[in-house]
Scaffold this motif. Structure first.
Motif, short mmCIF file in Angstrom:
data_model
loop_
_atom_site.label_atom_id
_atom_site.label_comp_id
_atom_site.label_asym_id
_atom_site.label_seq_id
_atom_site.Cartn_x
_atom_site.Cartn_y
_atom_site.Cartn_z
N LYS A 710 0.82 -1.21 0.00
CA LYS A 710 0.00 0.00 0.00
C LYS A 710 0.86 1.26 0.00
O LYS A 710 0.58 2.23 -0.71
CB LYS A 710 -0.91 -0.01 1.23
N ASP A 713 2.33 1.79 -3.47
CA ASP A 713 1.32 2.29 -4.40
C ASP A 713 1.01 3.77 -4.15
O ASP A 713 0.85 4.55 -5.10
CB ASP A 713 0.04 1.45 -4.26
N MET A 714 0.93 4.17 -2.89
CA MET A 714 0.67 5.58 -2.57
C MET A 714 1.81 6.47 -3.06
O MET A 714 1.60 7.56 -3.60
CB MET A 714 0.49 5.75 -1.06
N GLU A 715 3.07 6.01 -2.92
CA GLU A 715 4.19 6.82 -3.36
C GLU A 715 4.24 6.92 -4.88
O GLU A 715 4.61 7.96 -5.43
CB GLU A 715 5.49 6.23 -2.81
N ARG A 717 1.64 6.83 -6.88
CA ARG A 717 0.59 7.76 -7.31
C ARG A 717 0.94 9.21 -6.97
O ARG A 717 0.57 10.15 -7.67
CB ARG A 717 -0.74 7.38 -6.65
N ALA A 718 1.67 9.44 -5.87
CA ALA A 718 2.00 10.80 -5.46
C ALA A 718 3.08 11.43 -6.35
O ALA A 718 2.99 12.60 -6.73
CB ALA A 718 2.47 10.81 -4.00
#
Length: 760
Positions: A710, A713-715, A717-718
């Motif tokens: 998770k 994936d967040m990094e 997208r950022a």
């Protein structure tokens, strides 16, 4: 290049690992490293590249900044080309890298200081082929021979002990292979275990164990009692009619088969003057057989108890052996199929037992089942008491019946009635399974064993009471021979009924289930009933050996025949058990039942006979004595007059004839039994806790992996533009360095929640 006294130092820098993360990362957790190394050697890419056997040359130390470093040294005893050649000789892929050469050096250096036993285990655990392991062992031996002489002399004593230990293990393995090669019915037992499972196989293993037991008894009695008597036996003038095979009387009365034929005089050995005291030989031989049986039963119980109750691998049900192991030496097609069938049967038994353990009953179901069990036990106990009363009444009136009927076949009435009860009642007990409906087949077998052993041994106890208080005190001529004949008839009649039941009863049941009432189907093998038949017959043999020394030979022949008869009947008339279950612990239960109450009851009966009853005045080796034990008393008095045999007198007075000695011996046995039981309970708790710990660790790892995915994936997208090829390489080489602190903090939070609320 470094000199021979120098070492290559490799320092791996590891960031501080939080408490929630393992201190030794797995192969999937790549950590960054700094390397101080000579140019001749390459970088160690990860901690996972370091073999487990190299842990002995590692050491940990911390710098002032709190970082952890792993330091290890590799002695350069040979040049780099030699290392390459060593790697090639081990069967490694060429061309070998410098990293592989370091691994080969470290592996050899770690194996050299080990003992021979530890070195063999370490090489055996290497993930290499057999050829590579052989080459590795040769290389280690070659390097070990290059060590200075003083080191070899220092280790000389240890090497001598290791050589002795190795020779002992090899001889032990050779003897084990020899005994296995001459063991009876190995292939047949494998076929039975593969088709019907370990529960049915336990019966045939028990039968084979009893056969070996009786072979020993026959060898001892034949060597020390029968052969000396045959040297001075007189010719038998009685006529042989053939009926003696059933009655045991007539012609057999004046043979070495019975007690009354043996002499009470000393057997002289020609003109040399040496003599053989038959009284002492008879009582010492029977006593030695009982003592050996006692310790053999104790040893067998302890061995099976340790293997089936104490060893931790039994609680894992052998899952690793069943799933991850295969014997690649099995190459024959039929052997492969048999091995596959054995494995599938064991897996089915394990899965069935796991499913049965998870069955939960409601309170109403438990009350109904308890009522059914109570009613079944009341009925079975009442029937057992009625049968015992009938046998006692028949035995008390047997003498009067025989006096009024002179037909030789009338002596078979009592054995016939007893055998009928032993044949019919166990089947009646088996019908209770329709009412009780045990979830665990093991519980059903245990209940049937208890009911059958109460019936059979109660009947044997009543017969012993009849022989001791009626036959022995009736003033009959040579009452010992009469008791021997009674036991022979009981044993023979039980064998005849077992054969008839196997050939006719089980065959007719198969015809009915397959042709007439197809809903019944094939029957299942009744383990409890068949095992109790063996225990019943062996109890008679132990009691009758004193009165009929040839009974072990008769039992040998009956067991040998019964094995083949039961095997043929099993393959033709029975189906595998509908509820598969593991019977690894059944052999322990069988031997325990054979020891108590069977063997202990035999000891009590023979003790009363030898210490309390008066021998016959006209037959047997103890004629003319007030008690059987009087021969020992007179022998001890004779030895006490000679100073060279005073130690024998002391042993008898302080050990054999002392009640305190047997009390202490019994106390020691009980203490050992209690310790074994406590060890078993402790290991059960330990295995359960370890299982729970493994499950929790697996859940923690899955939780960490999900959090890492998770976060990645967040990094992504950022900041998707930051993932250049260089950045991507860094992310692949060390993902834990970026997010391990957050993951550990989440893990600690999750564990604190679980401690506060176990249901979370």
């Amino acid at each position: 290049m470094l000199s021979g006294d120098q070492v290559n130092e490799i320092i791996v820098e590891v960031e501080n690992v939080p408490s929630g993360v393992q201190s030794h990362p797995s192969s999937s957790q790549i950590v960054p490293e700094k390397t101080l190394v000579n140019s001749s050697f390459s970088l160690v890419s990860s901690i996972s590249d370091i073999d487990v056997t190299d842990s002995q040359i590692f050491s940990n130390w911390n710098d002032k900044k709190g970082k952890q470093f792993l330091w290890f040294s590799t002695p350069v005893n040979e040049s780099f080309p030699q290392t390459l050649r060593s790697s090639e000789s081990m069967g490694l892929d060429a061309p070998c890298t410098s990293h592989e050469s370091i691994q080969g050096q470290k592996l050899i250096a770690s194996l050299i200081p080990m003992t021979s036993r530890d070195r063999i285990k370490a090489i055996r655990n290497q993930p290499r082929t057999m050829e590579e392991k052989r080459n590795l062992r040769k290389m280690v031996d070659k390097e070990k021979s290059k060590q200075p002489r003083r080191i070899l002399e220092f280790n000389g004593c240890a090497q001598c002990l290791n050589s002795i230990s190795l020779a002992y293990r090899r001889s032990k393995n050779s003897l084990s292979e020899l005994f296995n090669s001459i063991s009876l019915w190995q292939k047949t037992l494998k076929v039975i275990g593969g088709k019907f499972g370990t529960s049915v196989l336990s019966y045939f293993n028990f039968l084979r164990w009893l056969l070996k037991f009786n072979i020993f008894l026959f060898i001892v009695t034949f060597s020390f009692i029968i052969i000396p008597q045959l040297t001075m036996a007189e010719k038998n003038h009685l006529q042989f009619t053939g009926l003696e095979f059933l009655t045991g009387a007539g012609y057999f009365r004046d043979t070495v088969m019975y007690y009354g034929f043996y002499t009470n005089t000393e057997i002289q050995n020609g003109s040399s003057g040496t003599s053989y005291n038959m009284q002492l030989a008879y009582i010492f031989t029977v006593g030695a057989c009982l003592v050996v049986c006692f310790f053999s039963l104790l040893f067998s119980m302890a061995r099976y108890f340790r293997n089936n109750f104490i060893n931790p691998h039994i609680y894992s049900r052998g899952i690793a052996k069943l799933i991850f192991c295969w014997d690649f030496t099995v190459t024959h097609k039929s052997a492969v199929k048999l091995k596959q069938k054995n494995l599938s049967t064991e897996i089915r038994e394990n899965l069935s037992e796991i499913r049965q353990e998870n069955v939960k009953l409601t309170l109403n179901q438990q009350l109904i089942r308890f009522s059914a069990h109570l009613a079944a036990w009341v009925v079975s106990t009442g029937v057992t008491i009625a049968c015992c009363v009938a046998v006692y009444y028949l035995a008390e009136n047997n003498s009067e019946f025989l006096a009024n009927h002179r037909n030789p076949g009338t002596v078979l009435l009592l054995p016939f009635v007893v055998s009928c009860i032993n044949l019919v009642m166990p089947r009646f007990y088996s019908m209770f399974r329709l009412v009780e409906r045990y979830e665990m087949p093991r519980h059903e077998v245990y209940s049937l064993l208890i009911r059958n052993i109460l019936l059979k041994l109660s009947i044997v106890g009543i017969l012993c009471y009849y022989w001791i208080n009626t036959v022995a005190l009736a003033g009959e001529e040579c009452w010992e021979t009469l008791i021997g004949q009674e036991i022979y008839r009981l044993l023979l009649m039980d064998f005849v009924f077992s054969l008839t039941d196997s050939f006719l009863g089980e065959f007719l049941r198969r015809i009915i289930g397959m042709r007439l009432i197809t809903s019944l189907g094939l029957q299942e093998f009744d383990i409890a009933r068949n095992v109790l038949e063996l225990i019943y017959s062996q109890t008679l043999v132990w009691i009758g050996t004193f009165f009929c020394p040839l009974l072990p030979l008769i039992q040998m022949m009956t067991l040998f025949i019964m094995f083949y008869v039961k095997n043929i009947s099993l393959m033709m008339n029975f189906q595998p058990l509908s509820k598969a279950w593991r019977a690894s612990q059944m052999m322990t239960v069988f031997i325990f039942l054979l020891f108590f109450p069977s063997f202990t009851g035999v000891l009590c009966t023979l003790a009363i006979t030898i210490w309390r009853l008066k021998p016959s005045a006209d037959c047997g080796p103890f004629r003319g004595l007030p008690f059987f034990i009087e021969s020992i008393y007179r022998w001890i008095d004779t030895l006490s007059q000679s100073r060279s045999y005073l130690w024998v007198v002391w042993i008898y007075q302080n050990l054999v004839g002392s009640v305190h000695f047997f009390f202490i011996l019994t106390l020691i046995v009980l203490i050992i039994t209690y310790l074994y039981w406590q060890i078993t309970e402790g290991r059960k708790i330990m295995i359960r806790l370890l299982h729970e710990q493994i499950i929790n660790e697996g859940k923690d790892k899955m939780f960490l992996i999900e959090k890492l995915i998770k976060l990645q994936d967040m990094e992504k997208r950022a900041s998707p533009t930051l993932f250049t090829p260089e950045r991507r390489d860094v992310e692949q080489s060390g993902p834990l360095r970026v997010r391990e602190h957050d993951a550990a903090r989440d893990l600690r939070f999750r564990r604190s929640v679980q401690e506060d609320n176990p249901k979370a």
